[in-house]
Write a protein that holds these residues in place. Structure first.
Motif, PDB file in Angstrom:
ATOM      1  N   LEU A  28     -27.296  20.050 -45.152  1.00 30.24           N
ATOM      2  CA  LEU A  28     -26.367  19.532 -44.645  1.00 30.24           C
ATOM      3  C   LEU A  28     -25.088  19.604 -45.469  1.00 30.24           C
ATOM      4  CD1 LEU A  28     -28.000  16.498 -42.637  1.00 30.24           C
ATOM      5  CD2 LEU A  28     -27.254  18.695 -41.612  1.00 30.24           C
ATOM      6  N   PRO A  36     -21.628  23.741 -43.879  1.00 30.98           N
ATOM      7  CA  PRO A  36     -23.218  23.322 -44.244  1.00 30.98           C
ATOM      8  C   PRO A  36     -23.914  24.262 -44.647  1.00 30.98           C
ATOM      9  CG  PRO A  36     -22.467  22.308 -42.126  1.00 30.98           C
ATOM     10  CD  PRO A  36     -21.506  23.336 -42.220  1.00 30.98           C
ATOM     11  N   GLU A  63     -29.835  16.836 -36.462  1.00 28.51           N
ATOM     12  CA  GLU A  63     -28.678  17.094 -37.221  1.00 28.51           C
ATOM     13  C   GLU A  63     -28.719  18.501 -37.814  1.00 28.51           C
ATOM     14  OE1 GLU A  63     -27.806  13.500 -39.982  1.00 28.51           O
ATOM     15  OE2 GLU A  63     -29.856  13.134 -39.315  1.00 28.51           O
ATOM     16  N   ALA A  67     -25.913  21.562 -37.265  1.00 28.28           N
ATOM     17  CA  ALA A  67     -25.087  21.888 -38.411  1.00 28.28           C
ATOM     18  C   ALA A  67     -25.450  23.531 -38.275  1.00 28.28           C
ATOM     19  CB  ALA A  67     -25.632  21.384 -39.710  1.00 28.28           C
TER      20      ALA A  67
END
Length: 211
Positions: A28, A36, A63, A67
Motif C-alpha cells: 500500500l 501504491p 485494501e 489499491a
C-alpha cells in the motif's frame, strides 16, 4: 500466445502480512506519484501479453484489491482470488494462484511478486516469447550477472506439483529440481530488487517521479 496456441497467465502474489514493514503495509506504500506499490506492479503486468492476470489476496484483502485496481491497464481485466490460509506461508498462496490459473486454457503461469514493482512489461513479454519458442521446457527464469531472479514462468505440466507445495519456501525446491532445464532470459538487476523493509520503502517513495 505460446507455441501451443495457449496464452501464459500471470499470477501476482499479494497475500502476505508485510510484517517486516509493520505497521506500514509495503503493497500500500506510495511511490513518488502516489501510486501504491501493488498498483505499480500491476501496471506493468496488465500491459503485458500475459492473460489472464490473477492477483492472490490474503492479509488486508479489501485494501490491497482497491489499491491494485488503480494500476490496471485499460481494458485488461484482473481476476482476484483469496488465499484463506495465507498465514501458512508463501507456498499456500502460490497454490491458490496456480489452482485459479489451471481453470483457464493456459500453457503456463508467470509468478510475480507484488513487492517487485521494478519488473517491467518488456521483461514479462520477453519471458513469454522465449517460452513460446521452447514450449517443452519446464519454464523460464530471468538471469542477471549469472544469478537467477523473479518472476519465474512455470509450464502447465508442473501445476500439480506447484499446488502441492507447503510452508514459506515458495517453489524453491522445484527450482532446484527443474532449474537446470529451464530457459534463461537475460535481464537487468531489477529481478533481485524487492521492497520489504522500512529503508526500502523510503527508497520506493522516491521512485517513478516521472509518471
Amino acid at each position: 500466445m505460446t507455441g501451443t496456441g495457449a496464452p501464459v497467465a500471470a499470477i501476482v502474489l499479494a497475500a502476505g502480512s508485510s510484517s517486516r514493514t509493520a505497521p506500514a503495509h509495503k503493497l500500500l506504500a506510495p511511490d513518488a506519484m502516489g501510486l501504491p506499490m501493488i498498483a505499480r506492479t500491476l501496471r506493468a503486468v496488465t500491459a503485458s501479453q500475459a492473460t489472464p492476470v490473477i492477483v492472490v489476496l490474503g492479509h488486508r484483502a479489501a485494501e490491497i484489491r482497491e489499491a491494485a485496481l488503480a494500476g490496471t491497464a485499460t481494458g485488461h481485466p484482473v481476476q482476484f482470488v483469496t488465499a484463506p490460509d495465507y498465514a501458512a506461508g508463501l507456498s499456500r498462496t502460490l497454490s491458490v494462484g496456480i489452482e485459479a490459473a489451471s481453470q483457464h486454457d493456459v500453457a503456463g503461469a508467470l509468478i510475480c511478486l507484488g513487492d517487485m514493482p521494478l519488473i517491467g512489461t518488456g521483461l514479462i513479454n520477453d519471458m513469454i516469447a522465449g517460452f513460446a519458442s521452447h514450449p517443452t521446457y519446464p519454464g523460464a527464469m530471468p538471469v542477471h550477472d549469472g544469478r537467477r531472479g523473479n518472476p519465474v514462468l512455470w509450464a502447465r505440466a508442473l501445476f500439480p506439483a506447484l499446488m502441492q507445495l507447503a510452508g514459506d519456501r515458495g517453489a524453491r525446491d522445484l527450482l532446484r529440481l527443474h532449474g537446470p532445464e529451464m530457459l534463461r532470459i537475460p535481464a537487468g538487476p531489477e529481478i533481485a530488487q524487492d521492497f520489504d523493509t522500512p529503508a526500502r520503502l523510503a527508497e520506493f517513495a522516491r521512485l517513478f517521479a516521472g509518471g
